[in-house]
Write a protein that holds these residues in place. Structure first.
Motif, PDB file in Angstrom:
ATOM      1  N   GLU A 423       0.836  -1.206   0.000  1.00  0.00           N
ATOM      2  CA  GLU A 423       0.000   0.000   0.000  1.00  0.00           C
ATOM      3  C   GLU A 423       0.870   1.255   0.000  1.00  0.00           C
ATOM      4  N   ALA A 424       1.980   1.219   0.751  1.00  0.00           N
ATOM      5  CA  ALA A 424       2.862   2.385   0.820  1.00  0.00           C
ATOM      6  C   ALA A 424       3.523   2.665  -0.524  1.00  0.00           C
ATOM      7  N   ILE A 425       3.778   1.616  -1.293  1.00  0.00           N
ATOM      8  CA  ILE A 425       4.319   1.803  -2.643  1.00  0.00           C
ATOM      9  C   ILE A 425       3.238   2.358  -3.571  1.00  0.00           C
ATOM     10  N   GLU A 426       2.077   1.736  -3.538  1.00  0.00           N
ATOM     11  CA  GLU A 426       1.009   2.129  -4.462  1.00  0.00           C
ATOM     12  C   GLU A 426       0.558   3.574  -4.240  1.00  0.00           C
ATOM     13  N   HIS A 427       0.462   3.980  -2.974  1.00  0.00           N
ATOM     14  CA  HIS A 427      -0.073   5.307  -2.671  1.00  0.00           C
ATOM     15  C   HIS A 427       1.007   6.357  -2.412  1.00  0.00           C
ATOM     16  N   GLY A 428       2.271   5.993  -2.570  1.00  0.00           N
ATOM     17  CA  GLY A 428       3.341   6.981  -2.575  1.00  0.00           C
ATOM     18  C   GLY A 428       3.983   7.309  -1.245  1.00  0.00           C
ATOM     19  N   GLN A 429       3.535   6.677  -0.133  1.00  0.00           N
ATOM     20  CA  GLN A 429       4.145   7.019   1.153  1.00  0.00           C
ATOM     21  C   GLN A 429       5.627   6.663   1.200  1.00  0.00           C
ATOM     22  N   LEU A 430       5.989   5.511   0.634  1.00  0.00           N
ATOM     23  CA  LEU A 430       7.397   5.107   0.654  1.00  0.00           C
ATOM     24  C   LEU A 430       8.235   6.074  -0.161  1.00  0.00           C
ATOM     25  N   ARG A 431       7.763   6.422  -1.333  1.00  0.00           N
ATOM     26  CA  ARG A 431       8.500   7.353  -2.194  1.00  0.00           C
ATOM     27  C   ARG A 431       8.654   8.717  -1.510  1.00  0.00           C
ATOM     28  N   THR A 432       7.599   9.197  -0.866  1.00  0.00           N
ATOM     29  CA  THR A 432       7.661  10.496  -0.199  1.00  0.00           C
ATOM     30  C   THR A 432       8.687  10.499   0.916  1.00  0.00           C
ATOM     31  N   ALA A 433       8.690   9.443   1.729  1.00  0.00           N
ATOM     32  CA  ALA A 433       9.639   9.360   2.840  1.00  0.00           C
ATOM     33  C   ALA A 433      11.075   9.308   2.333  1.00  0.00           C
ATOM     34  N   VAL A 434      11.305   8.529   1.284  1.00  0.00           N
ATOM     35  CA  VAL A 434      12.669   8.410   0.738  1.00  0.00           C
ATOM     36  C   VAL A 434      13.096   9.717   0.082  1.00  0.00           C
ATOM     37  N   ASP A 435      12.187  10.378  -0.608  1.00  0.00           N
ATOM     38  CA  ASP A 435      12.527  11.643  -1.261  1.00  0.00           C
ATOM     39  C   ASP A 435      12.934  12.713  -0.257  1.00  0.00           C
ATOM     40  N   ARG A 436      12.320  12.695   0.929  1.00  0.00           N
ATOM     41  CA  ARG A 436      12.706  13.672   1.960  1.00  0.00           C
ATOM     42  C   ARG A 436      14.170  13.486   2.350  1.00  0.00           C
ATOM     43  N   VAL A 437      14.577  12.230   2.506  1.00  0.00           N
ATOM     44  CA  VAL A 437      15.981  11.976   2.828  1.00  0.00           C
ATOM     45  C   VAL A 437      16.870  12.332   1.646  1.00  0.00           C
ATOM     46  N   TRP A 438      16.423  12.011   0.442  1.00  0.00           N
ATOM     47  CA  TRP A 438      17.238  12.315  -0.735  1.00  0.00           C
ATOM     48  C   TRP A 438      17.518  13.816  -0.842  1.00  0.00           C
ATOM     49  N   GLN A 439      16.539  14.654  -0.532  1.00  0.00           N
ATOM     50  CA  GLN A 439      16.761  16.090  -0.618  1.00  0.00           C
ATOM     51  C   GLN A 439      17.850  16.532   0.352  1.00  0.00           C
ATOM     52  N   ARG A 440      17.871  15.960   1.537  1.00  0.00           N
ATOM     53  CA  ARG A 440      18.940  16.270   2.491  1.00  0.00           C
ATOM     54  C   ARG A 440      20.281  15.732   1.998  1.00  0.00           C
ATOM     55  N   ARG A 441      20.270  14.523   1.469  1.00  0.00           N
ATOM     56  CA  ARG A 441      21.511  13.930   0.958  1.00  0.00           C
ATOM     57  C   ARG A 441      22.021  14.719  -0.246  1.00  0.00           C
ATOM     58  N   ARG A 442      21.094  15.097  -1.118  1.00  0.00           N
ATOM     59  CA  ARG A 442      21.481  15.855  -2.294  1.00  0.00           C
ATOM     60  C   ARG A 442      22.116  17.184  -1.912  1.00  0.00           C
ATOM     61  N   HIS A 443      21.583  17.840  -0.863  1.00  0.00           N
ATOM     62  CA  HIS A 443      22.165  19.093  -0.383  1.00  0.00           C
ATOM     63  C   HIS A 443      23.591  18.860   0.096  1.00  0.00           C
ATOM     64  N   ASP A 444      23.815  17.776   0.836  1.00  0.00           N
ATOM     65  CA  ASP A 444      25.160  17.480   1.322  1.00  0.00           C
ATOM     66  C   ASP A 444      26.117  17.188   0.168  1.00  0.00           C
ATOM     67  N   LEU A 445      25.625  16.521  -0.854  1.00  0.00           N
ATOM     68  CA  LEU A 445      26.455  16.257  -2.029  1.00  0.00           C
ATOM     69  C   LEU A 445      26.756  17.548  -2.771  1.00  0.00           C
ATOM     70  N   ALA A 446      25.737  18.396  -2.902  1.00  0.00           N
ATOM     71  CA  ALA A 446      25.908  19.645  -3.653  1.00  0.00           C
ATOM     72  C   ALA A 446      26.850  20.606  -2.951  1.00  0.00           C
ATOM     73  N   THR A 447      26.812  20.624  -1.621  1.00  0.00           N
ATOM     74  CA  THR A 447      27.700  21.506  -0.864  1.00  0.00           C
ATOM     75  C   THR A 447      29.034  20.855  -0.550  1.00  0.00           C
ATOM     76  N   ARG A 448      29.200  19.626  -0.962  1.00  0.00           N
ATOM     77  CA  ARG A 448      30.417  18.848  -0.760  1.00  0.00           C
ATOM     78  C   ARG A 448      30.672  18.532   0.709  1.00  0.00           C
ATOM     79  N   ALA A 449      29.618  18.633   1.528  1.00  0.00           N
ATOM     80  CA  ALA A 449      29.715  18.111   2.887  1.00  0.00           C
ATOM     81  C   ALA A 449      29.822  16.593   2.841  1.00  0.00           C
ATOM     82  N   ALA A 450      29.265  16.003   1.781  1.00  0.00           N
ATOM     83  CA  ALA A 450      29.448  14.580   1.499  1.00  0.00           C
ATOM     84  C   ALA A 450      30.292  14.506   0.226  1.00  0.00           C
ATOM     85  N   PRO A 451      31.608  14.454   0.353  1.00  0.00           N
ATOM     86  CA  PRO A 451      32.482  14.527  -0.822  1.00  0.00           C
ATOM     87  C   PRO A 451      32.493  13.243  -1.639  1.00  0.00           C
ATOM     88  N   LEU A 452      32.721  13.393  -2.928  1.00  0.00           N
ATOM     89  CA  LEU A 452      32.849  12.268  -3.853  1.00  0.00           C
ATOM     90  C   LEU A 452      34.239  12.341  -4.478  1.00  0.00           C
TER      91      LEU A 452
END
Length: 646
Positions: A423-452
């Motif tokens: 149900e969480a997949i079908e109605h988007g709850q899982l995607r929403t929760a993961v996307d919230r973390v991705w936005q934080r991770r993406r910020h760290d990658l973009a600011t190089r706080a999480a270096p590659l």
């Protein structure tokens, strides 16, 4: 510290701690506070626990502390082979022969696949993970590809997309029958995973249909694996460790329910579910999450009434696709070595090391050889499997295991409250929760706080790009609206691709001008920093050498033909010359004037965008510069005149 009064030969041994103050946490805090004050931390930020300044926040809501001790004690992890299985479900661990070295195969050509399977099995691989259907190996060719495999000795795990999963499973069982493998010796795995397939395809998950198919064959094949609870779906979308293990437990719970509804005994059903988690270069997080997820599954099975001796988890760790890079791909060898180390120490039963060029395309034979030899070296030469749960008892690892268990269990409960993971997949709850973390991770990658390494840090602007045939199992991507598949380096690499394409078309790399003011000693450090930052986006750097003043900087910039200037020097030189140099560069036609250093109101008044090493959104900055260098119209005489008058 108590020191013995006499040595082995009876001679007196001095007390080495005598004369030193006792080592206490309070004394350590005093020392930490002193160091932090010298580094500029305000007194009000230190408080009673100055070490909190050094704590590292996680994406799961708890902090990694700088020091762990025996108090308060973490939960008792127990013993290997006994509940809660934090230390593994086998009493002997992997001491006898190490873990199962599992090679992944995505070739669509059955002849090529047959040769590569043969090479793997002759050189240390003990099981096979094969993509079938979709753009990968046709289902009808699976038997031909497995012709030379002793299927009772080398298990096969299928990876087939939803529409082809049942047909691929049938073909695998047929291949075993053709090889005359007795049904009670079939130890392969059907790899059924309708939840992941539905999430990627943006479809409604159907778990009951595959469960009925699996139950129909379970009695005849007592050693046959049926379902995979795959947490890499969440990991590859940018989710956190707790989200990954929480989703994997939720998927396994959904499969357990469906299998028991289809007639299997709960203990039998649980034993036929394999878990798959990603291992990245954050070795302690990997070790802890592999330990935590076993204890979580034990709790689920205990609540289901499964006897304690049947609650063990079969766990497959595969090196992270999200962490791999297309740029400087040989660095992936280092990433996957650390990840494999962590998976082995964390007690994975089977480990897959992705070849270093997997993000580029279909891996070549050299990359495959390095991938399997990475595991062989860690087992045979580093003796990593000789000790069961070698990280067990570490204050840090035990605390991190506990924290991930709590956070992972909370996320599992969140999915259950949503009606289950389907149900969480079908109605988007899982995607929403993961996307919230991705936005934080993406910020760290973009600011190089999480270096590659090799991408956002220390890029190689002169690298020769690897060329590989497209990987048929991965080139299709996900369906529109489906669960995303992300790589941490993707935004930087997209900028590099744009600049490389321009360079190929014009013969000239987009280049920024470095206004290096003052003597070499004053500007070298920041010029090097700016050069590396620009290279992360594919932009070259033109360094004219020491410039004395605004007039010299403007003249050199005009000769460069660039549209972007970066002022580089020391704070003292900036205070004296930055504003005048910025105005002169604007007058010479610069469309963007940047300054390598911390922001300052005076620089802003002069129209200068300052950027420091940390905190600057490098992706946004580089995207703007690439847009200017590639798409802005060329500077004209009128533009220059207007800039000078401004």
């Amino acid at each position: 510290m108590d020191v013995p009064e006499s040595g082995a030969a009876g001679a007196a041994v001095p007390n080495l701690a005598e004369g030193f103050p006792a080592a206490t946490r309070e004394r350590w805090r005093e020392l930490v506070a002193g160091v932090l004050r010298k580094s500029g931390v305000a007194e009000e930020d230190l408080g009673d626990a100055p070490e909190s300044v050094l704590a590292t926040p996680t994406y799961d809501g708890f902090d990694i502390e700088p020091l762990y001790t025996g108090a308060p004690p973490a939960a008792d992890p127990g013993y290997p082979g006994l509940a809660p299985f934090t230390r593994g479900y086998r009493p002997d661990g992997g001491v006898a022969g190490g873990w199962d070295i599992r090679a992944r195969h995505t070739d669509a050509d059955p002849a090529v696949l047959r040769d590569r399977i043969n090479s793997d099995l002759m050189n240390g691989v003990s099981s096979l993970w094969i993509s079938v259907g979709g753009g990968a190996l046709p289902v009808s060719e699976l038997g031909a590809a497995l012709t030379d495999v002793y299927l009772d000795l080398a298990p096969v795990v299928l990876d087939a997309p939803g529409p082809d999963a049942i047909d691929a499973a049938t073909a695998l069982l047929t291949a075993h029958a053709d090889a005359e493998v007795p049904a009670d010796r079939v130890v392969s795995h059907l790899g059924l995973d309708p939840l992941t397939a539905a999430a990627l395809a943006d479809e409604r998950p159907d778990v009951r249909g595959p469960a009925r198919f699996a139950a129909e064959h379970a009695a005849a094949y007592p050693g046959l694996g049926l379902f995979v609870a795959d947490g890499t779906l969440v990991h590859n979308a940018g989710g956190s460790e707790a989200q990954e293990i929480g989703a994997a437990i939720a998927a396994a719970t959904a499969y357990l329910r469906s299998l028991t509804e289809a007639g299997l005994d709960p203990a039998d059903a649980a034993g036929r579910i394999e878990f798959r988690l990603a291992a990245n270069a954050d070795q302690f997080a990997v070790i802890a999450k592999l330990r935590a997820v076993r204890a979580m599954w034990n709790q689920v099975l205990q609540d289901c009434g499964v006897p304690a001796d049947q609650r063990g988890m079969r766990l497959h760790a595969t090196t992270s696709e999200a962490m791999t890079t297309r740029r400087d791909p040989h660095v992936n060898m280092l990433r996957t070595t650390v990840a494999c180390f962590a998976a082995g120490v964390g007690g994975a039963d089977a480990v897959t090391v992705e070849p270093f060029d997997a993000a580029v395309g279909l891996p070549d034979d050299f990359a495959r050889r390095i991938a399997r030899n990475t595991q062989s070296l860690l087992i045979e030469e580093a003796h990593l499997a000789r000790v069961i749960d070698p990280a067990g008892g570490s204050f840090y690892v035990e605390a991190l295991t506990r924290d991930l268990y709590v956070a992972g269990w909370s996320f599992f409960q969140e999915l259950e409250r949503a009606g289950g993971i389907a149900e969480a997949i079908e109605h988007g709850q899982l995607r929403t929760a993961v996307d919230r973390v991705w936005q934080r991770r993406r910020h760290d990658l973009a600011t190089r706080a999480a270096p590659l390494t090799g991408v956002s840090e220390f890029p190689n602007p002169h690298e020769s790009l690897l060329v590989r045939e497209a990987d048929p199992a991965r080139q299709g991507g996900t369906a529109p609206g489906g669960f995303p598949v992300r790589r941490y380096a993707q935004e930087y690499e997209a900028l590099r691709d744009r600049c490389d394409a321009h360079t190929g078309d014009t013969g000239h790399r987009p280049t920024a001008f470095l206004a290096t003011l003052g003597p070499v000693a004053a500007h070298t450090a920041r010029a090097s920093f700016a050069t590396n930052l620009l290279a992360a986006g594919g932009i070259g750097a033109a360094d004219p050498g020491p410039l004395e003043d605004a007039r010299a900087a403007a003249a050199a910039f005009a000769d460069s033909g660039s549209r972007v200037a970066v002022i580089c020097s020391s704070d003292g030189v900036y205070d004296e010359h930055a504003e005048s140099v910025a105005r002169a560069l604007r007058g010479a036609g610069a469309r963007r004037v940047l300054l390598a250093g911390p922001p300052n109101d005076a620089y802003r008044r002069a129209g200068v965008d300052a950027f420091a090493h940390r905190g600057c959104d490098a992706v946004a900055l580089l995207t703007d510069l690439v847009d200017v260098l590639l798409t802005d119209p060329p500077t004209t005489t009128t533009d220059t005149a207007q800039g000078a008058s401004a």
